[in-house]
Scaffold this motif. Structure first.
Motif, PDB file in Angstrom:
ATOM      1  N   VAL A 259       0.885  -1.162  -0.138  1.00 47.32           N
ATOM      2  CA  VAL A 259       0.144  -0.064   0.011  1.00 47.32           C
ATOM      3  C   VAL A 259       0.833   1.428   0.150  1.00 47.32           C
ATOM      4  CG1 VAL A 259      -1.819   1.413   1.278  1.00 47.32           C
ATOM      5  CG2 VAL A 259      -1.742  -1.190   1.195  1.00 47.32           C
ATOM      6  N   LEU A 260       2.127   1.219   1.019  1.00 43.29           N
ATOM      7  CA  LEU A 260       2.741   2.315   0.999  1.00 43.29           C
ATOM      8  C   LEU A 260       3.741   2.493  -0.486  1.00 43.29           C
ATOM      9  CD1 LEU A 260       4.352   4.452   2.449  1.00 43.29           C
ATOM     10  CD2 LEU A 260       5.982   3.021   3.301  1.00 43.29           C
ATOM     11  N   ALA A 261       3.861   1.649  -1.087  1.00 46.60           N
ATOM     12  CA  ALA A 261       4.744   1.780  -2.429  1.00 46.60           C
ATOM     13  C   ALA A 261       3.977   1.891  -3.484  1.00 46.60           C
ATOM     14  CB  ALA A 261       5.474   0.250  -2.631  1.00 46.60           C
ATOM     15  N   ARG A 262       2.501   1.651  -3.451  1.00 45.91           N
ATOM     16  CA  ARG A 262       1.579   1.877  -4.867  1.00 45.91           C
ATOM     17  C   ARG A 262       0.616   2.837  -4.692  1.00 45.91           C
ATOM     18  NH1 ARG A 262      -0.555  -4.261  -5.577  1.00 45.91           N
ATOM     19  NH2 ARG A 262      -1.372  -3.037  -7.158  1.00 45.91           N
ATOM     20  N   THR A 263       0.716   3.690  -3.559  1.00 51.11           N
ATOM     21  CA  THR A 263      -0.049   4.818  -3.598  1.00 51.11           C
ATOM     22  C   THR A 263       0.726   6.119  -3.334  1.00 51.11           C
ATOM     23  OG1 THR A 263      -0.415   4.516  -1.062  1.00 51.11           O
ATOM     24  CG2 THR A 263      -1.975   3.233  -2.620  1.00 51.11           C
ATOM     25  N   SER A 264      -0.079   7.213  -3.254  1.00 54.37           N
ATOM     26  CA  SER A 264       0.539   8.536  -2.762  1.00 54.37           C
ATOM     27  C   SER A 264      -0.493   9.367  -1.856  1.00 54.37           C
ATOM     28  CB  SER A 264       0.808   9.450  -4.077  1.00 54.37           C
ATOM     29  OG  SER A 264       1.390  10.544  -3.638  1.00 54.37           O
ATOM     30  N   SER A 265       0.067  10.074  -0.845  1.00 49.59           N
ATOM     31  CA  SER A 265      -0.747  10.435   0.021  1.00 49.59           C
ATOM     32  C   SER A 265       0.251  11.758   0.886  1.00 49.59           C
ATOM     33  CB  SER A 265      -1.308   9.739   1.232  1.00 49.59           C
ATOM     34  OG  SER A 265      -0.459   9.035   1.806  1.00 49.59           O
ATOM     35  N   GLY A 266      -0.406  12.624   1.488  1.00 49.94           N
ATOM     36  CA  GLY A 266       0.358  13.527   2.201  1.00 49.94           C
ATOM     37  C   GLY A 266       1.165  12.750   3.266  1.00 49.94           C
ATOM     38  N   GLY A 267       0.622  11.970   4.118  1.00 51.97           N
ATOM     39  CA  GLY A 267       1.122  11.259   5.094  1.00 51.97           C
ATOM     40  C   GLY A 267       0.796   9.803   4.960  1.00 51.97           C
TER      41      GLY A 267
END
Length: 348
Positions: A259-267
């Motif tokens: 999830v961390l590697a394949r998405t983008s978010s502020g935090g």
């Protein structure tokens, strides 16, 4: 003259005196801001209880202590943050000094939302003061108790703070009540507008197109959307605007990492929520539609600073510039290419 234009003119004139730029003034203001938090803790607790129903424990954890930590960190590191930052040079500028100077922008505006009305006012204010700016503060008119406490108490501690708070009359409870009609209520659902109360609520059978999935909720409502797989969950996230924060929960470390590697978010938090916001060592902010810029700790100082690129060359060395001037030749072109690509330490 428009009264707001007159206020802005006076504030800009105040900044132009240079008063806010000195390390001494910044330190004094930060110390006073810390005294404000310490001296008025009970009033701030009461205000946050009145606005958001927060207990003293929750107010400390999510607002007061985080603000004090920012003040303490800025006071500890202010001299270091203010120093010119040396950078490397190439051969063409070898005898020059190159550095980045952090200058205040001047007059800045901080508008606080209602959901963390103290935290989201004071934390950026710390950075703006530390960076040497003159600040206009706009507390949330929705969190009226906190607004009143800030407006009455904070100016006693800070030098010529400027306040504006137009009455917009927005109702957050009625807005949240409208979202309760999405999907089906599985848990909770009770509300009382007079008491400004929404029960912790879980919604199921929610459709992606419903209002609760189209706007920030900022309330105790959790819509559940069922997907078939992790890939579908990630696709669902990536179809939407990038979020301010993304929280992934799983017994599998690989799921969290995907999830961390394949998405983008502020935090991002894995198997936790909110706690990244408590660290001054981590930047807090959004990406894309969820926001721009970063703050907390030194990130706040940088957010309110102009990073001015500076190059100082000693006089009497104009002969060294001959390579840059006509007539051009293949030899000079090769020398210039080599000189521009060579890095060396700054002399600053």
């Amino acid at each position: 003259m428009d009264p707001f234009e007159e206020k802005l003119r006076r504030l800009r004139n105040s900044f132009n005196t240079g008063k806010t730029k000195s390390a001494k003034f910044r330190t004094e203001q930060l110390l006073s801001l810390g005294h404000f938090l310490q001296d008025n803790k009970k009033q701030l607790h009461d205000a946050l209880t009145g606005d958001l129903g927060k207990s003293a424990f929750e107010s400390d954890m999510s607002e007061v202590i985080l603000c004090q930590n920012e003040v303490d960190l800025a006071l500890k590191n202010l001299q270091t943050w203010m120093k010119d930052e040396s950078v490397s040079t190439n051969l063409l500028t070898k005898l020059s000094s190159a550095f980045i100077r952090k200058e205040p922008f001047g007059l800045v505006l901080i508008v606080a939302p209602w959901n963390y009305p103290l935290n989201l006012m004071i934390v950026p204010l710390v950075g703006a003061i530390a960076a040497g700016n003159c600040v206009v503060l706009k507390p949330s008119e929705i969190s009226k108790n906190t607004e009143k406490a800030l407006a009455e108490l904070l100016p006693r501690y800070l030098d010529q703070d400027r306040w504006d708070s137009p009455e917009l009359g927005l109702g957050k409870v009625s807005r949240l009540q409208g979202l309760l009609g999405c999907g089906r209520v599985a848990i909770g659902g009770q509300s009382d507008e007079g008491e400004r109360y929404i029960a912790p609520t879980v919604l199921v059978d929610v459709q992606e197109t419903e209002p609760v999935m189209q706007e920030e909720i900022f309330g105790p409502i959790l819509p559940l959307v069922t997907v078939r797989s992790l890939n579908d969950a990630i696709d669902f996230i990536n179809r939407r605007e990038k979020p301010l924060a993304l929280y992934a929960y799983s017994n599998s470390c690989q799921v969290i990492k995907q999830v961390l590697a394949r998405t983008s978010s502020g935090g991002f938090c894995g198997n936790d929520g909110f706690m990244h916001m408590t660290l001054s060592s981590l930047p807090f902010g959004g990406v894309g539609s969820s926001g721009m810029g970063r703050y907390h700790g030194k990130f706040s100082f940088d957010a309110f600073s102009n990073q001015r690129a500076c190059l100082l060359r000693s006089p009497g060395m104009e002969k060294l510039n001959d390579l840059r001037y006509p007539p051009y030749s293949p030899r000079n072109q090769q020398l210039l290419k080599w000189a521009l690509g060579s890095q060396s330490c700054t002399l600053l």
